[in-house]
Motif scaffolding. Sequence first.
Motif, PDB file in Angstrom:
ATOM      1  N   TRP A 234       0.801  -1.225   0.000  1.00  0.00           N
ATOM      2  CA  TRP A 234       0.000   0.000   0.000  1.00  0.00           C
ATOM      3  C   TRP A 234       0.835   1.276   0.000  1.00  0.00           C
ATOM      4  CZ3 TRP A 234      -3.055  -2.635   4.374  1.00  0.00           C
ATOM      5  CH2 TRP A 234      -3.926  -3.572   3.830  1.00  0.00           C
ATOM      6  N   VAL A 235       1.954   1.307   0.726  1.00  0.00           N
ATOM      7  CA  VAL A 235       2.764   2.522   0.808  1.00  0.00           C
ATOM      8  C   VAL A 235       3.821   2.546  -0.299  1.00  0.00           C
ATOM      9  CG1 VAL A 235       4.323   3.896   2.231  1.00  0.00           C
ATOM     10  CG2 VAL A 235       2.353   2.753   3.283  1.00  0.00           C
ATOM     11  N   ALA A 236       4.494   1.426  -0.517  1.00  0.00           N
ATOM     12  CA  ALA A 236       5.544   1.369  -1.542  1.00  0.00           C
ATOM     13  C   ALA A 236       5.059   1.820  -2.916  1.00  0.00           C
ATOM     14  CB  ALA A 236       6.154  -0.025  -1.609  1.00  0.00           C
ATOM     15  N   PRO A 237       3.844   1.446  -3.338  1.00  0.00           N
ATOM     16  CA  PRO A 237       3.401   1.934  -4.648  1.00  0.00           C
ATOM     17  C   PRO A 237       3.344   3.459  -4.737  1.00  0.00           C
ATOM     18  CG  PRO A 237       2.038   0.104  -3.968  1.00  0.00           C
ATOM     19  CD  PRO A 237       2.900   0.465  -2.795  1.00  0.00           C
ATOM     20  N   LEU A 238       3.064   4.121  -3.625  1.00  0.00           N
ATOM     21  CA  LEU A 238       3.048   5.584  -3.635  1.00  0.00           C
ATOM     22  C   LEU A 238       4.450   6.145  -3.827  1.00  0.00           C
ATOM     23  CD1 LEU A 238       0.581   6.181  -0.660  1.00  0.00           C
ATOM     24  CD2 LEU A 238       0.058   6.237  -3.111  1.00  0.00           C
ATOM     25  N   LEU A 239       5.456   5.451  -3.273  1.00  0.00           N
ATOM     26  CA  LEU A 239       6.840   5.902  -3.386  1.00  0.00           C
ATOM     27  C   LEU A 239       7.511   5.428  -4.666  1.00  0.00           C
ATOM     28  CD1 LEU A 239       8.020   5.180   0.278  1.00  0.00           C
ATOM     29  CD2 LEU A 239       7.459   7.404  -0.699  1.00  0.00           C
ATOM     30  N   LEU A 240       7.213   4.190  -5.054  1.00  0.00           N
ATOM     31  CA  LEU A 240       7.933   3.551  -6.154  1.00  0.00           C
ATOM     32  C   LEU A 240       7.128   3.419  -7.441  1.00  0.00           C
ATOM     33  CD1 LEU A 240       9.413   0.591  -4.092  1.00  0.00           C
ATOM     34  CD2 LEU A 240      10.526   2.754  -4.629  1.00  0.00           C
ATOM     35  N   GLY A 241       5.817   3.557  -7.340  1.00  0.00           N
ATOM     36  CA  GLY A 241       4.965   3.331  -8.496  1.00  0.00           C
ATOM     37  C   GLY A 241       4.566   1.878  -8.670  1.00  0.00           C
ATOM     38  N   ALA A 242       5.058   1.014  -7.778  1.00  0.00           N
ATOM     39  CA  ALA A 242       4.729  -0.413  -7.823  1.00  0.00           C
ATOM     40  C   ALA A 242       4.925  -0.996  -6.425  1.00  0.00           C
ATOM     41  CB  ALA A 242       5.633  -1.136  -8.813  1.00  0.00           C
ATOM     42  N   PRO A 243       4.213  -2.073  -6.101  1.00  0.00           N
ATOM     43  CA  PRO A 243       4.420  -2.689  -4.787  1.00  0.00           C
ATOM     44  C   PRO A 243       5.773  -3.379  -4.695  1.00  0.00           C
ATOM     45  CG  PRO A 243       2.818  -3.945  -6.061  1.00  0.00           C
ATOM     46  CD  PRO A 243       3.165  -2.726  -6.866  1.00  0.00           C
TER      47      PRO A 243
ATOM     48  N   GLY B 251      14.762  -0.645  -7.504  1.00  0.00           N
ATOM     49  CA  GLY B 251      14.125   0.601  -7.098  1.00  0.00           C
ATOM     50  C   GLY B 251      15.052   1.573  -6.404  1.00  0.00           C
ATOM     51  N   GLY B 252      16.254   1.148  -6.089  1.00  0.00           N
ATOM     52  CA  GLY B 252      17.263   2.038  -5.524  1.00  0.00           C
ATOM     53  C   GLY B 252      16.905   2.631  -4.178  1.00  0.00           C
ATOM     54  N   ALA B 253      17.271   3.893  -4.008  1.00  0.00           N
ATOM     55  CA  ALA B 253      17.115   4.571  -2.714  1.00  0.00           C
ATOM     56  C   ALA B 253      15.666   4.613  -2.256  1.00  0.00           C
ATOM     57  CB  ALA B 253      17.687   5.989  -2.791  1.00  0.00           C
ATOM     58  N   MET B 254      14.730   4.809  -3.179  1.00  0.00           N
ATOM     59  CA  MET B 254      13.323   4.855  -2.772  1.00  0.00           C
ATOM     60  C   MET B 254      12.855   3.495  -2.265  1.00  0.00           C
ATOM     61  SD  MET B 254      12.349   7.893  -2.807  1.00  0.00           S
ATOM     62  CE  MET B 254      10.592   7.818  -2.677  1.00  0.00           C
ATOM     63  N   ALA B 255      13.309   2.409  -2.879  1.00  0.00           N
ATOM     64  CA  ALA B 255      12.952   1.068  -2.412  1.00  0.00           C
ATOM     65  C   ALA B 255      13.583   0.803  -1.052  1.00  0.00           C
ATOM     66  CB  ALA B 255      13.397   0.016  -3.417  1.00  0.00           C
TER      67      ALA B 255
END
Length: 126
Positions: A5-14, A93-97
């Motif tokens: 739920w949160v990762a898709p907001l940051l990364l665009g994908a779960p 996903g790098g730093a955001m992941a």
Amino acid sequence: AVMYWVAPLLLGAPMDIAKTLGDFLGIDWTAGMVLHFINGSLIFPLVYAFVLFGVLPGGPETKGVTFGVVLWLLAQTVVMPMVGAGFFSANAGGAMAAFASLLGHLIYGATLGAIAGAEHRVMAAA
């Protein structure tokens, strides 16, 4: 919850840890999720409660958050490179992941600390 739920907001994908574990171990998504669930709900809490709770500094939530950071560091420096995601998720996903993973581990640690520390608080108050 953070992975889906949160990762898709940051990364665009779960962040699909179940799939990553499954692919790495040659098992399906369901088995990967069961493995992740067993680690997070049985194995790591037992290690926290019986090995680390007495030696980590601070109150229960601080101990839990510290444990969450330790798990995150191990995940990002050992597990993620092993499964092909790279050091600190460089290939996934790098730093955001890595940040999304940190957020999840902090929430996990704080929750674990609060739950495991509840009895400790009651015993200390008595």
